[in-house]
Design a protein around this motif. Structure first.
Motif, PDB file in Angstrom:
ATOM      1  N   VAL A  24       0.840  -1.202   0.000  1.00  0.00           N
ATOM      2  CA  VAL A  24       0.000   0.000   0.000  1.00  0.00           C
ATOM      3  C   VAL A  24       0.873   1.249   0.000  1.00  0.00           C
ATOM      4  O   VAL A  24       0.604   2.225  -0.719  1.00  0.00           O
ATOM      5  N   TYR A  25       1.941   1.208   0.790  1.00  0.00           N
ATOM      6  CA  TYR A  25       2.850   2.355   0.872  1.00  0.00           C
ATOM      7  C   TYR A  25       3.478   2.657  -0.489  1.00  0.00           C
ATOM      8  O   TYR A  25       3.484   3.808  -0.948  1.00  0.00           O
ATOM      9  N   PHE A  26       4.004   1.623  -1.149  1.00  0.00           N
ATOM     10  CA  PHE A  26       4.654   1.841  -2.441  1.00  0.00           C
ATOM     11  C   PHE A  26       3.655   2.312  -3.494  1.00  0.00           C
ATOM     12  O   PHE A  26       3.971   3.191  -4.308  1.00  0.00           O
ATOM     13  N   ASP A  27       2.470   1.742  -3.497  1.00  0.00           N
ATOM     14  CA  ASP A  27       1.449   2.185  -4.457  1.00  0.00           C
ATOM     15  C   ASP A  27       1.126   3.663  -4.260  1.00  0.00           C
ATOM     16  O   ASP A  27       0.988   4.422  -5.227  1.00  0.00           O
ATOM     17  N   THR A  28       1.024   4.070  -3.002  1.00  0.00           N
ATOM     18  CA  THR A  28       0.687   5.466  -2.693  1.00  0.00           C
ATOM     19  C   THR A  28       1.826   6.408  -3.057  1.00  0.00           C
ATOM     20  O   THR A  28       1.618   7.461  -3.674  1.00  0.00           O
ATOM     21  N   VAL A  29       3.040   6.023  -2.679  1.00  0.00           N
ATOM     22  CA  VAL A  29       4.199   6.880  -2.944  1.00  0.00           C
ATOM     23  C   VAL A  29       4.434   7.028  -4.444  1.00  0.00           C
ATOM     24  O   VAL A  29       4.733   8.123  -4.942  1.00  0.00           O
ATOM     25  N   LEU A  30       4.296   5.937  -5.181  1.00  0.00           N
ATOM     26  CA  LEU A  30       4.518   6.004  -6.623  1.00  0.00           C
ATOM     27  C   LEU A  30       3.460   6.852  -7.318  1.00  0.00           C
ATOM     28  O   LEU A  30       3.732   7.493  -8.337  1.00  0.00           O
ATOM     29  N   GLU A  31       2.272   6.856  -6.765  1.00  0.00           N
ATOM     30  CA  GLU A  31       1.188   7.623  -7.375  1.00  0.00           C
ATOM     31  C   GLU A  31       1.231   9.093  -6.976  1.00  0.00           C
ATOM     32  O   GLU A  31       0.975   9.976  -7.807  1.00  0.00           O
ATOM     33  N   CYS A  32       1.579   9.360  -5.736  1.00  0.00           N
ATOM     34  CA  CYS A  32       1.464  10.729  -5.216  1.00  0.00           C
ATOM     35  C   CYS A  32       2.801  11.377  -4.859  1.00  0.00           C
ATOM     36  O   CYS A  32       2.862  12.599  -4.699  1.00  0.00           O
ATOM     37  N   GLY A  33       3.837  10.579  -4.685  1.00  0.00           N
ATOM     38  CA  GLY A  33       5.105  11.123  -4.206  1.00  0.00           C
ATOM     39  C   GLY A  33       5.856  11.907  -5.266  1.00  0.00           C
ATOM     40  O   GLY A  33       5.791  11.604  -6.458  1.00  0.00           O
ATOM     41  N   GLU A  34       6.584  12.925  -4.823  1.00  0.00           N
ATOM     42  CA  GLU A  34       7.418  13.706  -5.720  1.00  0.00           C
ATOM     43  C   GLU A  34       8.734  12.974  -5.981  1.00  0.00           C
ATOM     44  O   GLU A  34       9.120  12.064  -5.242  1.00  0.00           O
ATOM     45  N   THR A  35       9.425  13.403  -7.021  1.00  0.00           N
ATOM     46  CA  THR A  35      10.683  12.755  -7.391  1.00  0.00           C
ATOM     47  C   THR A  35      11.693  12.822  -6.253  1.00  0.00           C
ATOM     48  O   THR A  35      12.438  11.865  -6.014  1.00  0.00           O
ATOM     49  N   SER A  36      11.724  13.932  -5.537  1.00  0.00           N
ATOM     50  CA  SER A  36      12.681  14.088  -4.439  1.00  0.00           C
ATOM     51  C   SER A  36      12.440  13.052  -3.345  1.00  0.00           C
ATOM     52  O   SER A  36      13.387  12.489  -2.780  1.00  0.00           O
ATOM     53  N   LEU A  37      11.173  12.776  -3.051  1.00  0.00           N
ATOM     54  CA  LEU A  37      10.848  11.779  -2.034  1.00  0.00           C
ATOM     55  C   LEU A  37      11.258  10.385  -2.501  1.00  0.00           C
ATOM     56  O   LEU A  37      11.851   9.610  -1.737  1.00  0.00           O
ATOM     57  N   LEU A  38      10.961  10.063  -3.751  1.00  0.00           N
ATOM     58  CA  LEU A  38      11.328   8.754  -4.291  1.00  0.00           C
ATOM     59  C   LEU A  38      12.844   8.586  -4.331  1.00  0.00           C
ATOM     60  O   LEU A  38      13.362   7.494  -4.092  1.00  0.00           O
ATOM     61  N   SER A  39      13.542   9.678  -4.623  1.00  0.00           N
ATOM     62  CA  SER A  39      15.000   9.628  -4.652  1.00  0.00           C
ATOM     63  C   SER A  39      15.565   9.314  -3.270  1.00  0.00           C
ATOM     64  O   SER A  39      16.495   8.513  -3.130  1.00  0.00           O
ATOM     65  N   GLU A  40      14.997   9.931  -2.249  1.00  0.00           N
ATOM     66  CA  GLU A  40      15.454   9.677  -0.881  1.00  0.00           C
ATOM     67  C   GLU A  40      15.094   8.271  -0.410  1.00  0.00           C
ATOM     68  O   GLU A  40      15.726   7.730   0.503  1.00  0.00           O
TER      69      GLU A  40
END
Length: 260
Positions: A24-40
């Motif tokens: 659930v976390y990864f689905d949410t982050v990939l859909e809503c997260g910014e590139t900077s968050l995914l990079s971190e």
């Protein structure tokens, strides 16, 4: 002391719930997260993949989710590979990191071979490609030099070797000054590894090495086949004069003419 609690009811429940929450976390982050968050998130995944508590099955489930998340992150944002190159280089520079989490390590190698390209990030200069290639080359020679006595079992899978040499060849096709180095490395690695794997694995490794060596002997063809345009899914490579089938026929004819 913590080993005593592996089968504790609370640990068991957590091992069942955490994979679900991670998805659930990864689905949410990939859909809503910014590139900077995914990079971190990438260096966190690399670190946490080796710091898991619980049962073996739990480790496998979580690492599988980590791998899926990692692949989706880089597919959506290939430029993160350059942003986090320090952590990624540190991780792949130690073959020991493949000992207990080989599948995760293999997918990192695949990501490097697939997305470390100027096509995805203009910061991907020859110097950057060379630094990643040098790290892969070092672990290739480390693997070769650490092999046990002749005909004994290799501690790492043939899959790791084939993914690694493919990634190295892809990098060399994008920075052609590396081609002589990768040709030498592939030849030496194949000779050493084939003595320590079953016959069927050795034949697969030999076929892959031969294929890559033959491609790299014709750099322009290697570049087209190992580093195709990002729009490969559009079918372009099957329609124009530079299509993959045409190039394969060309390299086949060239190699046959050299043997005559």
């Amino acid at each position: 002391m913590l080993k005593e609690f592996h089968q504790h009811p609370r640990v068991t429940v957590c091992c069942q719930v955490i994979p679900i929450l991670l998805r659930v976390y990864f689905d949410t982050v990939l859909e809503c997260g910014e590139t900077s968050l995914l990079s971190e998130l990438v260096p966190v995944l690399i670190e946490r993949a080796g710091l898991l508590y619980g049962t073996t099955l739990y480790h496998q489930d979580v690492r599988r989710i980590f791998v899926e998340g990692l692949l989706n992150i880089f597919k959506a944002h290939p430029n993160i590979l350059i942003d986090q190159q320090a952590d990624i280089l540190e991780f792949i520079s130690t073959l020991r990191n493949a000992s207990d989490k080989e599948d995760f390590f293999i997918h990192i190698l695949w990501v490097i071979g697939e997305y470390l390209s100027p096509m995805y990030d203009t910061r991907c200069l020859p110097e950057v490609i060379s630094s990643f290639y040098s790290a892969l080359e070092c672990i290739a020679y480390e693997l070769s030099s650490s092999l046990p006595t002749q005909y004994s079992t290799m501690p790492h899978s043939c899959r790791l070797v084939t993914v690694m040499i493919t990634a190295m060849s892809k990098l060399a096709s994008r920075s052609q000054d590396l081609i002589p180095r990768v040709l030498l490395c592939l030849t030496k690695l194949e000779q050493q590894v084939c003595l320590h794997v079953p016959a069927d694995h050795a034949s697969v490794l030999h076929a892959r090495t031969t294929e890559l060596v033959n491609l790299l002997k014709v750099p322009n063809v290697a570049s087209a086949l190992l580093s195709p345009d990002a729009d490969i899914d559009s079918g372009k490579l099957h329609k124009d004069s530079m299509s993959t089938p045409v190039l394969l026929h060309f390299i086949h004819d060239v190699l046959n003419s050299q043997q005559l």
